[in-house]
Design an enzyme around this catalytic site. Structure first.
Site, PDB file in Angstrom:
ATOM      1  N   ASP A  95      -0.077 -68.933   0.121  1.00 36.68           N
ATOM      2  CA  ASP A  95      -1.123 -68.024  -0.371  1.00 36.68           C
ATOM      3  C   ASP A  95      -0.947 -66.602   0.140  1.00 36.68           C
ATOM      4  OD1 ASP A  95      -2.153 -70.326  -1.373  1.00 36.68           O
ATOM      5  OD2 ASP A  95      -4.009 -70.275  -0.199  1.00 36.68           O
ATOM      6  N   ASP A 117      -4.453 -76.904  -8.770  1.00 38.41           N
ATOM      7  CA  ASP A 117      -4.029 -76.871  -7.370  1.00 38.41           C
ATOM      8  C   ASP A 117      -3.613 -78.274  -6.922  1.00 38.41           C
ATOM      9  OD1 ASP A 117      -3.538 -75.707  -4.931  1.00 38.41           O
ATOM     10  OD2 ASP A 117      -5.496 -74.730  -4.788  1.00 38.41           O
TER      11      ASP A 117
HETATM   12  C1  GLA Z   1      -5.176 -73.019  -2.329  1.00 41.56           C
HETATM   13  C2  GLA Z   1      -4.513 -72.125  -3.363  1.00 41.56           C
HETATM   14  C3  GLA Z   1      -5.228 -70.778  -3.407  1.00 41.56           C
HETATM   15  C4  GLA Z   1      -6.693 -70.990  -3.749  1.00 41.56           C
HETATM   16  C5  GLA Z   1      -7.318 -71.944  -2.740  1.00 41.56           C
HETATM   17  C6  GLA Z   1      -8.731 -72.333  -3.133  1.00 41.56           C
HETATM   18  O1  GLA Z   1      -5.004 -72.537  -1.038  1.00 41.56           O
HETATM   19  O2  GLA Z   1      -3.165 -71.941  -3.073  1.00 41.56           O
HETATM   20  O3  GLA Z   1      -4.634 -69.933  -4.353  1.00 41.56           O
HETATM   21  O4  GLA Z   1      -6.795 -71.493  -5.042  1.00 41.56           O
HETATM   22  O5  GLA Z   1      -6.554 -73.146  -2.607  1.00 41.56           O
HETATM   23  O6  GLA Z   1      -9.320 -73.195  -2.234  1.00 41.56           O
END
Ligand code: GLA
Length: 431
Positions: free
Chosen positions: A219, A158
């Protein structure tokens, strides 16, 4: 009869280079914790749902025992909030001791013993998005080696709490570091999502060379509106996104939310069909212990999985966006086959859409059609013959289309359909 050749312009994109670890020649499939289980670390009060080794072992049991693994769903992926708040005395990441008392190597063995793979999550920055220790540039090698030592099969990296410069350095460095461990670890990069997903900030040629998959956009949440938001971005930008994909290198529109709380059956079928058109990774984020039978049927539909997993690995495109709210998609598949998806964005009632294969750019000829969700063959169809499909509101009709049997120059029957059917579809009786 002249051999039928479906226009194959999109195939040109398949020749580009991919990360050279030989992994993920077709889009990865499995289960990923985040959307459904988030950062629930309250094992005292919510032991069944908290991020702990038990959750991942439970999901592994379901994948292995309920027919998922055989369909290709083999990754069990940990997301954020798995680690301890501190690195160990040697500067290595360590799992939360209370929630992962057996440690990660034992969890990896648990997966491997069942023919499954274990994925883990890291973040190129000072902290993960959930506030756990991140992988700053100086920690990249250590963390890659730790993951390899543990028997990890996939890393999602990430990008919270890092800037564009860190990312430019860090994402390629991690790719090298993973390769240098000698363990084949698939690499999922969130980099483009942090840079708006589009050139000039995002270089898809480079991404294909260093990552097996990448998150382009925001997301997913447990709602139909979230799917539409993602869908709109991916198809509005298809001229940029679509050529980036190919074997070993995939765009990732994020997890499947089928079986959670936000989708109707029609919408579940739509997510699965659109993700198959996009050649997207299929990571379910749901509770496999209590999945309803209708969601299971969508997620385990062999036709849509076969289309997603087509070995050519060419991502599909939206062909038509009608004022009526009907949209048509097309993806070329191996052996001269293809898939067509009719999608309705309407909110009123089933819509009767009239068209012909000719209007969808098919070359002259006779085609066999298999309806993927009805799971049955339809009467064969001439390119010029008009037909009507009835598409449910926020639903899809998905067709697998292949040339009718024909004689090749050597006198043998041209039978691409049989190969597809052999593995995934019930063979139509007339073939
Ligand atoms: C980000 C990513 C998500 C998830 C969260 C975890 O938002 O895009 O897919 O992994 O972090 O905190």
């Amino acid at each position: 009869m002249t051999p039928v050749v479906v226009v194959f312009v999109l195939a040109l994109s398949a020749g580009t280079l991919a990360l050279d670890n030989g992994l993920m020649r077709t889009p990865p499939m499995g289960w990923l914790a985040w959307e459904r289980f988030r950062c629930d670390i309250d094992c005292d009060h919510d032991p069944k749902n908290c991020i702990s080794e038990n959750l991942f072992m439970d999901m592994a049991d379901r994948l292995a025992e309920d027919g998922w693994r055989e369909l290709g769903y083999v990754y069990v992926n940990i997301d954020d909030c798995w680690s301890s708040m501190q690195r160990d005395a040697n500067g290595r990441l360590q799992p939360d001791p209370k929630r992962f008392p057996g440690g990660i190597p034992r969890l990896a063995r648990y997966m491997h013993d069942r023919g499954l793979k274990l994925g883990i999550y890291g973040d190129l920055g000072t902290h993960t998005c959930g506030g756990y220790p991140g992988t700053t540039l100086d920690k990249i090698q250590t963390d890659a080696q730790t993951f390899a030592d543990w028997g990890i099969d996939m890393l999602k990296l990430d990008g919270c709490y890092s800037n564009a410069t860190d990312q430019e350095q860090g994402y390629p460095l991690m790719s090298k570091a993973l390769n240098a461990t000698g363990r084949r670890i698939a690499y999922s990069c969130s980099w483009p999502a942090y840079q708006g997903g589009l050139p000039p900030k995002v270089n898809y040629t480079q991404l294909g060379e260093i990552c097996n998959l990448w998150r382009n956009y925001g997301d997913i949440q447990d709602s139909w509106s979230s799917i539409l938001n993602i869908y709109d971005w991916f198809f509005t930008n298809q001229d940029i996104i679509q050529p980036a994909a190919g074997p070993g290198r995939w765009n990732d529109p994020d997890m499947l939310i089928i079986g959670d709380y936000g989708l109707s059956v029609a919408q579940s079928q739509a997510q699965m069909a659109l993700w198959a058109i996009m050649a997207a990774p299929l990571f379910m984020s749901n509770d496999l212990r209590s999945l309803d039978s209708r969601s299971r049927a969508v997620l385990q539909n062999k036709g849509v999985i076969a289309i997603n997993q087509d070995p050519l690995g060419i991502q599909g495109r939206r062909l038509i966006k009608e004022k009526s709210g009907i949209e048509v998609f097309w993806r070329p598949l191996s052996d001269g086959a293809s898939t067509v998806v009719f999608f309705s964005r309407r909110e009123d009632m089933p819509y009767r859409y009239q068209t012909s294969l000719k209007k969808l750019n098919y070359t002259a000829g006779v085609y066999q059609v298999y309806d993927v969700y009805q799971e049955k063959p339809l009467p064969s169809l001439k390119d010029s013959t008009d037909f009507v499909v009835s598409i449910n509101p926020s639903g899809v009709v998905m067709w697998y289309v292949y040339p009718a049997k024909q004689t090749l120059s050597d006198g043998k029957l041209y039978g691409p359909a049989r190969r597809h059917h052999g593995k995934y579809f019930a063979p139509p009786t007339h073939l």
